[in-house]
Design a protein around this motif. Structure first.
Motif, PDB file in Angstrom:
ATOM      1  N   LEU A   7       0.771  -1.317  -0.226  1.00 19.46           N
ATOM      2  CA  LEU A   7      -0.191  -0.086   0.062  1.00 19.46           C
ATOM      3  C   LEU A   7       0.995   1.202  -0.146  1.00 19.46           C
ATOM      4  N   ALA A   8       0.915   2.259  -1.070  1.00 20.01           N
ATOM      5  CA  ALA A   8       1.844   3.170  -1.062  1.00 20.01           C
ATOM      6  C   ALA A   8       1.147   4.460  -1.272  1.00 20.01           C
ATOM      7  N   GLY A   9       0.147   4.782  -2.106  1.00 19.50           N
ATOM      8  CA  GLY A   9      -0.327   6.089  -2.095  1.00 19.50           C
ATOM      9  C   GLY A   9       0.110   6.987  -3.091  1.00 19.50           C
ATOM     10  N   GLY A  10       0.378   8.302  -3.034  1.00 15.45           N
ATOM     11  CA  GLY A  10       0.221   9.044  -1.962  1.00 15.45           C
ATOM     12  C   GLY A  10       0.800   8.695  -0.676  1.00 15.45           C
ATOM     13  N   GLU A  11       0.204   9.211   0.547  1.00 15.11           N
ATOM     14  CA  GLU A  11       0.763   8.767   1.839  1.00 15.11           C
ATOM     15  C   GLU A  11      -0.385   7.942   2.426  1.00 15.11           C
ATOM     16  N   PRO A  12      -0.241   6.522   2.567  1.00 12.42           N
ATOM     17  CA  PRO A  12      -1.447   5.660   3.138  1.00 12.42           C
ATOM     18  C   PRO A  12      -1.489   6.070   4.502  1.00 12.42           C
TER      19      PRO A  12
ATOM     20  N   PRO B  84      18.131   1.357  -1.973  1.00 10.32           N
ATOM     21  CA  PRO B  84      18.447   2.608  -2.773  1.00 10.32           C
ATOM     22  C   PRO B  84      17.886   2.292  -4.239  1.00 10.32           C
ATOM     23  N   GLN B  85      16.764   3.067  -4.619  1.00  7.63           N
ATOM     24  CA  GLN B  85      16.302   2.905  -6.040  1.00  7.63           C
ATOM     25  C   GLN B  85      16.724   4.207  -6.692  1.00  7.63           C
ATOM     26  N   PRO B  86      16.796   4.151  -8.239  1.00  5.94           N
ATOM     27  CA  PRO B  86      17.122   5.221  -9.034  1.00  5.94           C
ATOM     28  C   PRO B  86      15.824   6.371  -9.086  1.00  5.94           C
ATOM     29  N   ILE B  87      16.128   7.503  -9.003  1.00  2.00           N
ATOM     30  CA  ILE B  87      15.018   8.506  -9.491  1.00  2.00           C
ATOM     31  C   ILE B  87      14.515   8.220 -10.862  1.00  2.00           C
ATOM     32  N   SER B  88      13.358   8.347 -11.034  1.00  3.65           N
ATOM     33  CA  SER B  88      12.575   8.305 -12.388  1.00  3.65           C
ATOM     34  C   SER B  88      11.845   9.551 -12.775  1.00  3.65           C
ATOM     35  N   LEU B  89      12.259  10.468 -13.574  1.00  3.70           N
ATOM     36  CA  LEU B  89      11.574  11.772 -14.022  1.00  3.70           C
ATOM     37  C   LEU B  89      11.469  11.393 -15.566  1.00  3.70           C
TER      38      LEU B  89
ATOM     39  N   LEU C 259       3.246  -1.512   3.969  1.00  3.50           N
ATOM     40  CA  LEU C 259       2.921  -0.298   4.057  1.00  3.50           C
ATOM     41  C   LEU C 259       4.149   0.667   3.486  1.00  3.50           C
ATOM     42  N   CYS C 260       3.911   1.489   2.735  1.00  2.29           N
ATOM     43  CA  CYS C 260       5.204   2.205   2.099  1.00  2.29           C
ATOM     44  C   CYS C 260       4.730   3.762   2.313  1.00  2.29           C
ATOM     45  N   THR C 261       5.628   4.276   3.282  1.00  2.00           N
ATOM     46  CA  THR C 261       5.326   5.621   4.104  1.00  2.00           C
ATOM     47  C   THR C 261       6.623   6.473   4.026  1.00  2.00           C
ATOM     48  N   ASN C 262       6.171   7.799   4.179  1.00  2.18           N
ATOM     49  CA  ASN C 262       7.238   8.778   4.400  1.00  2.18           C
ATOM     50  C   ASN C 262       7.677   8.682   5.799  1.00  2.18           C
ATOM     51  N   GLY C 263       6.870   8.086   6.523  1.00  2.00           N
ATOM     52  CA  GLY C 263       7.722   7.663   7.968  1.00  2.00           C
ATOM     53  C   GLY C 263       7.079   8.935   8.832  1.00  2.00           C
TER      54      GLY C 263
ATOM     55  N   VAL D  97      10.077   2.818   4.690  1.00  2.00           N
ATOM     56  CA  VAL D  97      10.083   4.118   4.970  1.00  2.00           C
ATOM     57  C   VAL D  97      11.127   4.901   3.920  1.00  2.00           C
ATOM     58  N   SER D  98      10.719   6.059   3.290  1.00  2.00           N
ATOM     59  CA  SER D  98      11.443   6.730   2.440  1.00  2.00           C
ATOM     60  C   SER D  98      12.414   7.712   3.272  1.00  2.00           C
ATOM     61  N   LEU D  99      13.778   7.898   2.843  1.00  2.00           N
ATOM     62  CA  LEU D  99      14.543   8.721   3.624  1.00  2.00           C
ATOM     63  C   LEU D  99      15.547   8.796   2.753  1.00  2.00           C
TER      64      LEU D  99
ATOM     65  N   TYR E 214      14.464  18.127  -0.839  1.00  2.00           N
ATOM     66  CA  TYR E 214      13.889  17.503  -2.059  1.00  2.00           C
ATOM     67  C   TYR E 214      12.642  16.751  -1.508  1.00  2.00           C
ATOM     68  N   ARG E 215      12.385  16.581  -0.312  1.00  2.00           N
ATOM     69  CA  ARG E 215      11.273  15.850   0.210  1.00  2.00           C
ATOM     70  C   ARG E 215      10.464  16.485   1.297  1.00  2.00           C
ATOM     71  N   PRO E 216       9.944  17.738   0.877  1.00  2.00           N
ATOM     72  CA  PRO E 216       9.517  18.740   1.950  1.00  2.00           C
ATOM     73  C   PRO E 216       7.995  18.100   2.287  1.00  2.00           C
TER      74      PRO E 216
ATOM     75  N   LEU F 284      14.527   1.020   5.170  1.00  2.00           N
ATOM     76  CA  LEU F 284      14.556   2.386   4.514  1.00  2.00           C
ATOM     77  C   LEU F 284      14.650   2.005   2.876  1.00  2.00           C
ATOM     78  N   TYR F 285      14.118   3.272   2.302  1.00  2.00           N
ATOM     79  CA  TYR F 285      13.965   3.435   0.644  1.00  2.00           C
ATOM     80  C   TYR F 285      14.580   4.685   0.570  1.00  2.00           C
ATOM     81  N   THR F 286      15.495   4.756  -0.237  1.00  2.00           N
ATOM     82  CA  THR F 286      16.257   5.978  -0.624  1.00  2.00           C
ATOM     83  C   THR F 286      16.261   6.281  -2.179  1.00  2.00           C
ATOM     84  N   VAL F 287      15.707   7.215  -2.570  1.00  2.00           N
ATOM     85  CA  VAL F 287      15.550   7.709  -3.978  1.00  2.00           C
ATOM     86  C   VAL F 287      17.126   8.281  -4.487  1.00  2.00           C
ATOM     87  N   VAL F 288      17.789   7.592  -5.321  1.00  2.00           N
ATOM     88  CA  VAL F 288      19.003   8.236  -5.584  1.00  2.00           C
ATOM     89  C   VAL F 288      19.070   8.966  -6.797  1.00  2.00           C
TER      90      VAL F 288
HETATM   91  C1  LIG Z   1       5.259   7.369  -4.315  1.00  2.00           C
HETATM   92  S1  LIG Z   1       5.949   6.845  -2.779  1.00  2.00           S
HETATM   93  C2  LIG Z   1       4.422   6.847  -1.924  1.00  2.00           C
HETATM   94  C3  LIG Z   1       4.550   6.352  -0.294  1.00  2.00           C
HETATM   95  C4  LIG Z   1       5.143   7.318   0.697  1.00  2.00           C
HETATM   96  N1  LIG Z   1       4.416   8.591   0.484  1.00  2.00           N
HETATM   97  C5  LIG Z   1       6.317   7.723   0.616  1.00  2.00           C
HETATM   98  O1  LIG Z   1       6.974   8.887   0.303  1.00  2.00           O
HETATM   99  O2  LIG Z   1       7.189   6.798   0.443  1.00  2.00           O
HETATM  100  C6  LIG Z   1       6.500   5.223  -2.958  1.00  2.00           C
HETATM  101  C7  LIG Z   1       8.035   5.288  -3.327  1.00  2.00           C
HETATM  102  O3  LIG Z   1       8.382   5.647  -4.656  1.00  2.00           O
HETATM  103  C8  LIG Z   1       9.515   6.704  -4.287  1.00  2.00           C
HETATM  104  N2  LIG Z   1       9.491   7.659  -5.449  1.00  2.00           N
HETATM  105  C9  LIG Z   1       8.662   8.760  -5.478  1.00  2.00           C
HETATM  106  N3  LIG Z   1       8.848   9.444  -6.655  1.00  2.00           N
HETATM  107  C10 LIG Z   1       9.923   8.865  -7.404  1.00  2.00           C
HETATM  108  C11 LIG Z   1      10.479   9.023  -8.518  1.00  2.00           C
HETATM  109  N4  LIG Z   1      10.252  10.245  -9.173  1.00  2.00           N
HETATM  110  N5  LIG Z   1      11.424   8.101  -8.935  1.00  2.00           N
HETATM  111  C12 LIG Z   1      11.784   7.006  -8.184  1.00  2.00           C
HETATM  112  N6  LIG Z   1      10.983   6.726  -7.059  1.00  2.00           N
HETATM  113  C13 LIG Z   1      10.273   7.644  -6.463  1.00  2.00           C
HETATM  114  C14 LIG Z   1       9.256   7.044  -2.881  1.00  2.00           C
HETATM  115  O4  LIG Z   1      10.394   7.560  -2.630  1.00  2.00           O
HETATM  116  C15 LIG Z   1       8.949   5.861  -2.292  1.00  2.00           C
HETATM  117  O5  LIG Z   1      10.143   4.923  -1.985  1.00  2.00           O
END
Ligand SMILES: C[S@@+](CC[C@H](N)C(=O)[O-])C[C@H]1O[C@@H](n2cnc3c(N)ncnc32)[C@H](O)[C@@H]1O
Length: 295
Positions: A23-28, A152-157, A50-54, A76-78, A89-91, A123-127
């Motif tokens: 369950l990711a969301g948004g912020e679940p 650690p996961q690559p940013i995707s934009l 649960l995937c959360t901003n913590g 938890v994303s950090l 970057y994560r205000p 912990l999940y880190t967006v690299v």
């Molecule tokens: C979309 S978030 C939703 C859950 C929660 N609100 C959070 O901040 O973790 C789910 C995952 O996607 C990651 N994420 C968000 N935007 C991203 C992007 N542009 N590229 C890669 N990962 C991303 C988040 O850091 C988190 O690990």
């Protein structure tokens, strides 16, 4: 999609083959009915992550309820060991909460878990280009906090995103990234990491901007993605979603899990991109994040 529609869909889980829901969301955790849904999914015998901003984890009623319901894991994303970098970057929407609240939240959840087996906490880190050197330090922080796993996961934009140039990793970042990932795996931290092949997949999507090929992908076979409007996709990849034919568009509303999670006729995929890297840790989640033993 309405709470009633979600609840009706979850009621169809038993016997459907669904075994784990992220369950990711948004912020679940700021969506009030989340625990009703978690309870229903657990009652159906299905694992919940649960995937959360913590930030909400610092509220005792949230962390206690997570433990009470037997949530299997909390990711938890950090993004940094440095509060200012993370919060830039994560205000938080209220401009008040941030890194310190996330760390407090993780500690609160681990304290609430105490001797219980669940949840595992990671912990999940967006690299990005800005925190490339932090892959190992954030892993160390995860270990210091007492987390169980780290990804650690690559940013995707999208190429036209306003932060693309500032944040997206480029082929020129490959050597630095390779050395950072090698150091992470070589450090043998007391936190679990995705299986080693993950680092190679991560690197391969940075080395080129051309999509790669994945034969017999799990996307659309054993992995599905549901959006907040109830639409169901074979995977969360933007490229894959854009290429989905109308005939394969579906929704969780007024259907059953058995009917909606039907395997795609073709799972050879030529759209492997940065978006997809994180799917492997989801697929192997039971093996790497939910077991207690270290690799
Ligand atoms: C979309 S978030 C939703 C859950 C929660 N609100 C959070 O901040 O973790 C789910 C995952 O996607 C990651 N994420 C968000 N935007 C991203 C992007 N542009 N590229 C890669 N990962 C991303 C988040 O850091 C988190 O690990």
């Amino acid at each position: 999609v309405s709470l009633a529609d979600i609840a009706a869909f979850v009621d169809t889980f038993p016997g459907s083959g669904v075994s784990r829901v992220f369950l990711a969301g948004g912020e679940p955790l700021i969506w009030p009915p989340i625990f009703e849904i978690v309870e229903a999914i657990k009652a159906a015998g299905v694992q919940v992550v649960l995937c959360t901003n913590g930030i909400p984890l610092g509220r005792p009623e949230i962390s206690d309820r997570i433990v009470e319901l037997g949530v299997d894991a909390v990711s938890v994303s950090l993004d940094s060991t440095d509060p200012a970098t993370n919060d830039r970057y994560r205000p938080a929407r209220n401009a008040a909460h941030g890194w310190a609240d996330v760390v407090t939240g993780i500690r609160a959840l681990l304290a609430a878990r105490a001797e219980h087996a669940a949840p595992r906490v990671g912990l999940y880190t967006v690299v990005t280009r800005q925190n490339l050197h932090e892959i190992l330090p954030v892993g160390r922080l995860a270990a210091e906090l007492g987390c169980d796993y780290y990804v650690p996961q690559p940013i995707s934009l999208a190429a036209d995103h306003i932060l693309h140039t500032e944040l997206s990793l480029t082929p020129a970042d490959t050597p630095t990234l390779e050395s950072a990932l090698t150091s992470l795996y070589a450090a043998h931290l007391p936190v679990r990491l995705p299986a080693q092949g993950y680092a190679g997949r991560f690197l391969s999507t940075i080395a080129t901007d051309r999509p790669g090929f994945v034969p017999d992908c799990f996307g659309g076979r054993t992995l599905f993605f549901v959006e907040p409007d109830g639409s169901v996709w074979d995977c969360p990849s933007a490229l894959k979603i854009a290429s989905t034919p109308d005939t394969r568009r579906r929704s969780i509303v007024t259907t059953t899990a058995t009917d909606v999670f039907t395997p795609s006729p073709c799972t050879d995929c030529a759209l492997f991109s940065r978006d997809c890297v994180n799917m492997w840790p989801l697929m192997e989640f039971g093996a790497f994040a939910l077991t207690k033993e270290l690799q």
